[in-house]
Enzyme design. Structure first.
Site, PDB file in Angstrom:
ATOM      1  N   GLY A  34       0.845  -1.196   0.000  1.00 52.26           N
ATOM      2  CA  GLY A  34       0.000   0.000   0.000  1.00 52.26           C
ATOM      3  C   GLY A  34       0.876   1.240   0.000  1.00 52.26           C
ATOM      4  N   LEU A  35       0.245   2.368  -0.124  1.00 54.32           N
ATOM      5  CA  LEU A  35       0.970   3.634  -0.165  1.00 54.32           C
ATOM      6  C   LEU A  35       1.684   3.928   1.153  1.00 54.32           C
ATOM      7  CD1 LEU A  35      -1.762   5.843  -1.889  1.00 54.32           C
ATOM      8  CD2 LEU A  35       0.432   5.160  -2.916  1.00 54.32           C
ATOM      9  N   SER A  36       2.693   4.779   1.077  1.00 53.40           N
ATOM     10  CA  SER A  36       3.343   5.274   2.279  1.00 53.40           C
ATOM     11  C   SER A  36       2.294   6.000   3.120  1.00 53.40           C
ATOM     12  CB  SER A  36       4.467   6.241   1.903  1.00 53.40           C
ATOM     13  OG  SER A  36       5.077   6.770   3.049  1.00 53.40           O
ATOM     14  N   GLY A  37       2.258   5.692   4.419  1.00 60.34           N
ATOM     15  CA  GLY A  37       1.285   6.330   5.289  1.00 60.34           C
ATOM     16  C   GLY A  37      -0.050   5.614   5.368  1.00 60.34           C
ATOM     17  N   GLY A  39      -0.564   2.682   6.633  1.00 60.64           N
ATOM     18  CA  GLY A  39      -0.669   1.924   7.873  1.00 60.64           C
ATOM     19  C   GLY A  39      -0.092   0.524   7.788  1.00 60.64           C
ATOM     20  N   LYS A  40       0.656   0.245   6.727  1.00 65.24           N
ATOM     21  CA  LYS A  40       1.227  -1.096   6.519  1.00 65.24           C
ATOM     22  C   LYS A  40       2.048  -1.566   7.714  1.00 65.24           C
ATOM     23  CE  LYS A  40       3.675  -0.019   2.978  1.00 65.24           C
ATOM     24  NZ  LYS A  40       3.319   1.394   3.048  1.00 65.24           N
ATOM     25  N   SER A  41       3.035  -0.779   8.093  1.00 62.71           N
ATOM     26  CA  SER A  41       3.944  -1.181   9.179  1.00 62.71           C
ATOM     27  C   SER A  41       3.210  -1.294  10.507  1.00 62.71           C
ATOM     28  CB  SER A  41       5.106  -0.189   9.313  1.00 62.71           C
ATOM     29  OG  SER A  41       5.941  -0.257   8.172  1.00 62.71           O
ATOM     30  N   SER A 108       6.020  -1.828  -2.310  1.00 67.36           N
ATOM     31  CA  SER A 108       6.038  -2.738  -3.477  1.00 67.36           C
ATOM     32  C   SER A 108       5.006  -2.293  -4.512  1.00 67.36           C
ATOM     33  CB  SER A 108       5.831  -4.195  -3.053  1.00 67.36           C
ATOM     34  OG  SER A 108       4.774  -4.367  -2.153  1.00 67.36           O
TER      35      SER A 108
END
Length: 199
Positions: A34-37, A39-41, A108
């Site tokens: 997903g995009l930066s920001g 909430g992936k991490s 990715s």
């Protein structure tokens, strides 16, 4: 530097199946994209914590952390991004072979790179988790101030601004991180893992 040619795959005495039996659960990679920001991490770490709490052998591979070590020689060109994903895919496969449930958090951005990683896993081992969050919300959050820098031209080839993000077409899990809590997102992932008898 030339490629190694005088190498042979060495079969191990203890197999992936043996490790799964010893662990009492399956193994897989949860590939958060997903995009930066988006909430992936945050979600990947929360899932990993809950798996740990449940006694599951788990590990987190985070995009920024990997770039501090294994992939510190790579930049953000399309070629380097592809190599970044290829390497982490191979590392994730080793972890899955070791019987662990792996959570990865990588933008990715390109489908072809994610599909190439999927192809090295056995059926059901690669679980694509799309953290679907509108660009406006990601920019509003901007936890690392990366969008602001990209808008000012300080960061080139930034995904979502001047480099594309290709959303997954058939992900195993879709989480709308602007509409659910982290806890709800975690439960969504755990429900899938239970449904597939991985945990």
């Amino acid at each position: 530097m030339g490629k190694s040619t005088n190498i042979t795959w060495h079969e191990t005495t203890i197999t992936k199946a043996d490790r799964r039996i010893q662990n009492g659960h399956g193994s897989c990679v949860l590939w958060f994209t997903g995009l930066s920001g988006s909430g992936k991490s945050t979600i990947a770490n929360a899932v990993s914590y809950e798996l740990y709490r449940l006694g599951i052998n788990e590990y987190v591979l985070d995009g920024d952390n990997i770039r501090h070590g294994l992939n510190k020689d790579l930049g953000f060109s399309e070629q380097d991004r592809a190599e970044n994903i290829r390497r982490i895919g191979e590392v994730a496969k080793l972890f899955v072979d070791s019987g662990k449930v792996i959570t990865t958090a990588f933008i990715s951005p390109f489908r072809s790179d994610r599909d190439q990683v999927r192809a090295i896993f056995e059926e059901g081992e690669f679980i694509e988790v799309y953290i679907d969050c509108p660009l406006e919300e990601c920019e509003r959050r901007d936890p690392k101030q990366l969008y602001a820098k990209a808008r000012r031209g300080e960061i080139k080839d930034f995904t979502g601004i001047d480099s594309p993000y290709e959303a997954p077409e058939n992900p195993e899990i879709v989480i709308h991180s602007d509409k659910v809590t982290v806890e709800e997102a975690v439960e969504q992932v755990l429900h899938y893992l239970r449904e597939k008898n991985i945990i």
